[in-house]
Motif scaffolding. Structure first.
Motif, PDB file in Angstrom:
ATOM      1  N   GLN A 400      51.744  36.715  52.118  1.00 18.70           N
ATOM      2  CA  GLN A 400      51.765  37.594  53.289  1.00 18.70           C
ATOM      3  C   GLN A 400      50.658  37.219  54.269  1.00 18.70           C
ATOM      4  O   GLN A 400      50.486  37.849  55.301  1.00 18.70           O
ATOM      5  N   GLY A 401      49.838  36.232  53.902  1.00 15.36           N
ATOM      6  CA  GLY A 401      48.751  35.796  54.780  1.00 15.36           C
ATOM      7  C   GLY A 401      47.389  36.391  54.458  1.00 15.36           C
ATOM      8  O   GLY A 401      46.405  36.095  55.127  1.00 15.36           O
ATOM      9  N   ALA A 402      47.322  37.252  53.430  1.00 16.78           N
ATOM     10  CA  ALA A 402      46.002  37.744  53.000  1.00 16.78           C
ATOM     11  C   ALA A 402      45.425  36.761  51.981  1.00 16.78           C
ATOM     12  O   ALA A 402      46.149  35.929  51.445  1.00 16.78           O
ATOM     13  N   LEU A 403      44.125  36.854  51.739  1.00 15.47           N
ATOM     14  CA  LEU A 403      43.447  36.012  50.753  1.00 15.47           C
ATOM     15  C   LEU A 403      43.599  34.516  51.025  1.00 15.47           C
ATOM     16  O   LEU A 403      43.419  33.696  50.136  1.00 15.47           O
ATOM     17  N   ILE A 404      43.945  34.178  52.255  1.00 15.24           N
ATOM     18  CA  ILE A 404      44.012  32.771  52.652  1.00 15.24           C
ATOM     19  C   ILE A 404      42.582  32.299  52.922  1.00 15.24           C
ATOM     20  O   ILE A 404      41.768  33.055  53.462  1.00 15.24           O
ATOM     21  N   GLU A 405      42.275  31.060  52.561  1.00 17.92           N
ATOM     22  CA  GLU A 405      40.900  30.568  52.613  1.00 17.92           C
ATOM     23  C   GLU A 405      40.447  30.198  54.026  1.00 17.92           C
ATOM     24  O   GLU A 405      40.209  29.038  54.350  1.00 17.92           O
ATOM     25  N   ILE A 406      40.354  31.212  54.885  1.00 13.41           N
ATOM     26  CA  ILE A 406      39.804  31.005  56.222  1.00 13.41           C
ATOM     27  C   ILE A 406      38.331  31.423  56.198  1.00 13.41           C
ATOM     28  O   ILE A 406      37.777  31.689  55.141  1.00 13.41           O
ATOM     29  N   GLY A 407      37.700  31.506  57.371  1.00 11.60           N
ATOM     30  CA  GLY A 407      36.320  31.969  57.428  1.00 11.60           C
ATOM     31  C   GLY A 407      36.256  33.480  57.348  1.00 11.60           C
ATOM     32  O   GLY A 407      36.021  34.154  58.348  1.00 11.60           O
ATOM     33  N   SER A 408      36.491  34.019  56.152  1.00 14.00           N
ATOM     34  CA  SER A 408      36.500  35.472  55.980  1.00 14.00           C
ATOM     35  C   SER A 408      35.932  35.819  54.615  1.00 14.00           C
ATOM     36  O   SER A 408      35.825  34.966  53.741  1.00 14.00           O
ATOM     37  N   ILE A 409      35.585  37.093  54.435  1.00  7.88           N
ATOM     38  CA  ILE A 409      35.082  37.586  53.157  1.00  7.88           C
ATOM     39  C   ILE A 409      36.241  38.215  52.394  1.00  7.88           C
ATOM     40  O   ILE A 409      36.972  39.034  52.948  1.00  7.88           O
ATOM     41  N   HIS A 410      36.417  37.816  51.158  1.00  4.45           N
ATOM     42  CA  HIS A 410      37.466  38.413  50.334  1.00  4.45           C
ATOM     43  C   HIS A 410      36.826  39.332  49.299  1.00  4.45           C
ATOM     44  O   HIS A 410      36.170  38.857  48.382  1.00  4.45           O
ATOM     45  N   THR A 411      36.999  40.617  49.451  1.00  5.55           N
ATOM     46  CA  THR A 411      36.338  41.546  48.534  1.00  5.55           C
ATOM     47  C   THR A 411      36.967  41.492  47.145  1.00  5.55           C
ATOM     48  O   THR A 411      38.170  41.278  47.001  1.00  5.55           O
ATOM     49  N   ILE A 412      36.130  41.703  46.147  1.00  7.10           N
ATOM     50  CA  ILE A 412      36.575  41.663  44.758  1.00  7.10           C
ATOM     51  C   ILE A 412      37.270  42.962  44.366  1.00  7.10           C
ATOM     52  O   ILE A 412      38.150  42.975  43.508  1.00  7.10           O
ATOM     53  N   ASP A 413      36.896  44.070  45.019  1.00  7.19           N
ATOM     54  CA  ASP A 413      37.522  45.358  44.716  1.00  7.19           C
ATOM     55  C   ASP A 413      39.037  45.258  44.855  1.00  7.19           C
ATOM     56  O   ASP A 413      39.782  45.823  44.066  1.00  7.19           O
ATOM     57  N   ALA A 414      39.439  44.510  45.857  1.00  6.91           N
ATOM     58  CA  ALA A 414      40.871  44.353  46.089  1.00  6.91           C
ATOM     59  C   ALA A 414      41.533  43.661  44.910  1.00  6.91           C
ATOM     60  O   ALA A 414      42.584  44.084  44.436  1.00  6.91           O
ATOM     61  N   GLU A 415      40.877  42.606  44.434  1.00  3.36           N
ATOM     62  CA  GLU A 415      41.460  41.880  43.311  1.00  3.36           C
ATOM     63  C   GLU A 415      41.507  42.778  42.072  1.00  3.36           C
ATOM     64  O   GLU A 415      42.492  42.781  41.336  1.00  3.36           O
ATOM     65  N   LEU A 416      40.437  43.538  41.872  1.00  2.00           N
ATOM     66  CA  LEU A 416      40.393  44.449  40.732  1.00  2.00           C
ATOM     67  C   LEU A 416      41.490  45.497  40.815  1.00  2.00           C
ATOM     68  O   LEU A 416      42.152  45.808  39.827  1.00  2.00           O
ATOM     69  N   ALA A 417      41.673  46.042  42.022  1.00  2.00           N
ATOM     70  CA  ALA A 417      42.693  47.083  42.194  1.00  2.00           C
ATOM     71  C   ALA A 417      44.075  46.547  41.867  1.00  2.00           C
ATOM     72  O   ALA A 417      44.947  47.279  41.419  1.00  2.00           O
ATOM     73  N   GLY A 418      44.260  45.267  42.114  1.00  2.00           N
ATOM     74  CA  GLY A 418      45.576  44.683  41.866  1.00  2.00           C
ATOM     75  C   GLY A 418      45.768  44.195  40.444  1.00  2.00           C
ATOM     76  O   GLY A 418      46.845  43.765  40.071  1.00  2.00           O
ATOM     77  N   MET A 419      44.704  44.252  39.631  1.00  2.00           N
ATOM     78  CA  MET A 419      44.830  43.753  38.256  1.00  2.00           C
ATOM     79  C   MET A 419      45.541  44.770  37.379  1.00  2.00           C
ATOM     80  O   MET A 419      45.298  45.969  37.493  1.00  2.00           O
ATOM     81  N   ASN A 420      46.350  44.280  36.445  1.00  2.00           N
ATOM     82  CA  ASN A 420      46.890  45.202  35.457  1.00  2.00           C
ATOM     83  C   ASN A 420      45.801  45.487  34.407  1.00  2.00           C
ATOM     84  O   ASN A 420      44.727  44.890  34.430  1.00  2.00           O
ATOM     85  N   GLU A 421      46.089  46.375  33.501  1.00  2.00           N
ATOM     86  CA  GLU A 421      45.085  46.823  32.522  1.00  2.00           C
ATOM     87  C   GLU A 421      44.556  45.642  31.698  1.00  2.00           C
ATOM     88  O   GLU A 421      43.351  45.543  31.437  1.00  2.00           O
ATOM     89  N   THR A 422      45.436  44.741  31.328  1.00  2.00           N
ATOM     90  CA  THR A 422      45.044  43.593  30.509  1.00  2.00           C
ATOM     91  C   THR A 422      44.053  42.701  31.256  1.00  2.00           C
ATOM     92  O   THR A 422      43.018  42.311  30.719  1.00  2.00           O
TER      93      THR A 422
END
Ligand code: CA
Length: 511
Positions: A400-422
């Protein structure tokens, strides 16, 4: 190619054609306020190509008045080739995206303009970013002292030593064979051996692939023998060359044996990106070392045979140390700069600056509110479509164009929120136990140091990779050829290369 991308490609073709037919020199929409259209070259990792239809960049266009149009085509699969071809054009795209090393090189050569003054005058968010994340400023600074590109991060800038990858193992296979989770490298070997010989998938054949990788490298396993693939920071805080240490010899000697005994995928060099899909969907793969989020997403995808692929602690290495060498560096190594042919450098740096604002950080990290997520009690709640996306949340968002490696900060909270329990339990276990070793920080080099790197690095890397392959696949015996390997490294200028890296590192920690 997805349908969406095909349509995007067609669209691009049409708009180019319109441009030719009307013969207009100035691009449509290049008026003073808003609605500026800028061309961008983006082609990296061999498959990631800027897509004009990415909703995240459309949202950015709404917010900034700047629309990007990709110039790279997907029919070329070699990103390096796409980059060279683009540079050979008479007129360069307005924005050039690629790895930082290449961008600094073409910046010094004149293809990109220096950004120092533009940042000073028009980019408060970039200034703040460089102050709060010195690694980014160091990485962006070329050997002539100028900044030519804006690098981006893989995590919040205050997070050091965050996990990225961990070991995964088939809990259902362990259960079936009555084995417990391996806690040491020897136990890990024994489990892989049992996976190979005791038919845990129950089809009567020795077809199991105990350890597999999708990156064409098993360097992740060197750490089980106290070895390191390249440069690393040792326990005394010294910049160290893992390529020449005896631990590497031990690692390769053991892993060549594992390979010979069928414990490592016979096709790991060539199987590629689809390794997890292939070997988990067919009930053949037993263990890997990979990113938590995406690797934990297969259990709900391949449900027919009780797949239970779970994270486990790193097995203690041969010295009894439990650690994880593959952490997350703050920077991903890519970014973007402004070409010499860009007629709107001021608007462009402001556009770059947007991506480092709070709003831009959120857009780059979690996508578009109301489309990809909603806020509930101050928390990000991804939509079902995102949560159930193929390959996990980050993969879906990338399309969708998010998390693309441009000159931007990618927060970890987002990745955590998207993780399943495992995934989350594995990630937190690695994080909370402090297992992750610090990554090698980015370095900046003087002109003479850069000359040493340019003269030697490629040859050394090529030789090293070929030699490792010969050893692991059994074409050469590491004990018989280790000394000549060290001599060849020396003759290729490895001592010089190590010296300039060490010197630059010393400078960076005394700054
Ligand atoms: Ca079997």
């Amino acid at each position: 190619m997805t349908k969406l991308k095909r349509i995007a490609a067609l669209f691009l073709g049409l708009s180019l054609m319109t441009g030719i037919m009307t013969g207009c020199g100035e691009k449509k929409g290049a008026s003073e306020k808003g609605n500026l259209e800028l061309s961008v070259h983006m082609h990296f990792y061999g498959y990631c190509v800027f897509d004009d239809e990415w909703p995240v960049f459309k949202k950015a266009a709404e917010l900034t008045g700047v629309t990007l149009r990709g110039t790279a085509v997907e029919t070329v699969s070699d990103s390096g080739q796409a980059f060279s071809t683009m540079l050979a054009d008479k007129t360069l795209p307005d924005i050039i995206h690629y790895d930082g090393t290449s961008l600094k090189k073409i910046g010094i050569q004149g293809a990109l303009i220096p950004l120092d003054d533009l940042i000073e005058k028009h980019a408060p968010n970039i200034k703040k970013y460089f102050e709060e994340c010195p690694d980014a400023r160091i990485a962006a600074t070329a050997s002539d002292g100028h900044i030519y590109y804006i690098p981006g991060t893989l995590a919040d800038i205050d997070q050091k030593s965050l996990p990225s990858q961990g070991f995964f193992i088939r809990q259902d296979w362990l259960d079936k064979l009555g084995l417990s989770t391996p806690k040491t490298v020897d136990e890990y070997y024994n489990v892989l051996k049992a996976f190979k010989e005791k038919d845990p998938n129950g089809n009567g054949k020795n077809d199991e692939v105990p350890y597999f990788k999708r990156t064409g490298s098993i360097a992740d396993l060197y750490q089980l023998f106290g070895a390191h693939e390249g440069y690393y920071i040792n326990e005394n805080g010294e910049y160290t060359d893992g390529k020449t240490e005896p631990e590497l010899k031990t690692a390769v000697e053991n892993l060549a044996r594992w390979y010979k005994e069928g414990l490592i995928d016979k096709e790991f060099y060539t199987r590629g990106e689809q390794a997890r899909e292939q070997l988990l969907s067919s009930d053949l793969g037993g263990s890997t070392h990979d990113w938590f989020s995406s690797t934990a997403s297969y259990n709900s995808k391949y449900t027919g045979f009780g797949l239970n692929f779970v994270p486990m602690a790193p097995p203690a290495d041969i010295n009894g140390v439990v650690k994880e060498d593959f952490g997350r560096s703050i920077l991903h190594g890519l970014g973007w700069g402004i070409s010499k042919d860009n007629k709107h450098p001021e608007e462009t740096i402001k556009y770059f600056d947007f991506w480092l604002s709070e709003e831009g950080t959120k857009l780059a990290s979690v996508g578009v509110e109301g489309v990809h997520y909603n806020m509930k009690d101050g928390q990000i709640q991804f939509t079902d479509e995102v949560l159930n996306g193929d390959g996990g949340v980050p993969s879906y968002l990338r399309n969708q164009g998010a998390l693309i490696e441009i000159g931007s900060i990618h927060t970890i909270d987002a990745e955590l929120a998207g993780m399943n329990e495992t995934a989350r339990s594995g990630f937190n276990e690695y994080k909370d136990n402090g297992w992750v070793s610090p990554s090698v920080p980015p370095l900046s080099f003087t002109e003479s140091e850069q000359e040493v790197i340019d003269a030697n690095e490629t040859n050394i890397t090529t030789f090293y990779n070929e030699q490792i392959q010969k050893w692991i696949l059994g074409a050469e015996d590491v004990n018989a050829t280790w000394d000549s390997y060290l001599e060849t490294l020396k003759s290729l200028g490895n001592d010089e290369l190590t010296r300039v890296n060490k010197e630059s590192y010393k400078r960076s920690i005394s700054e």
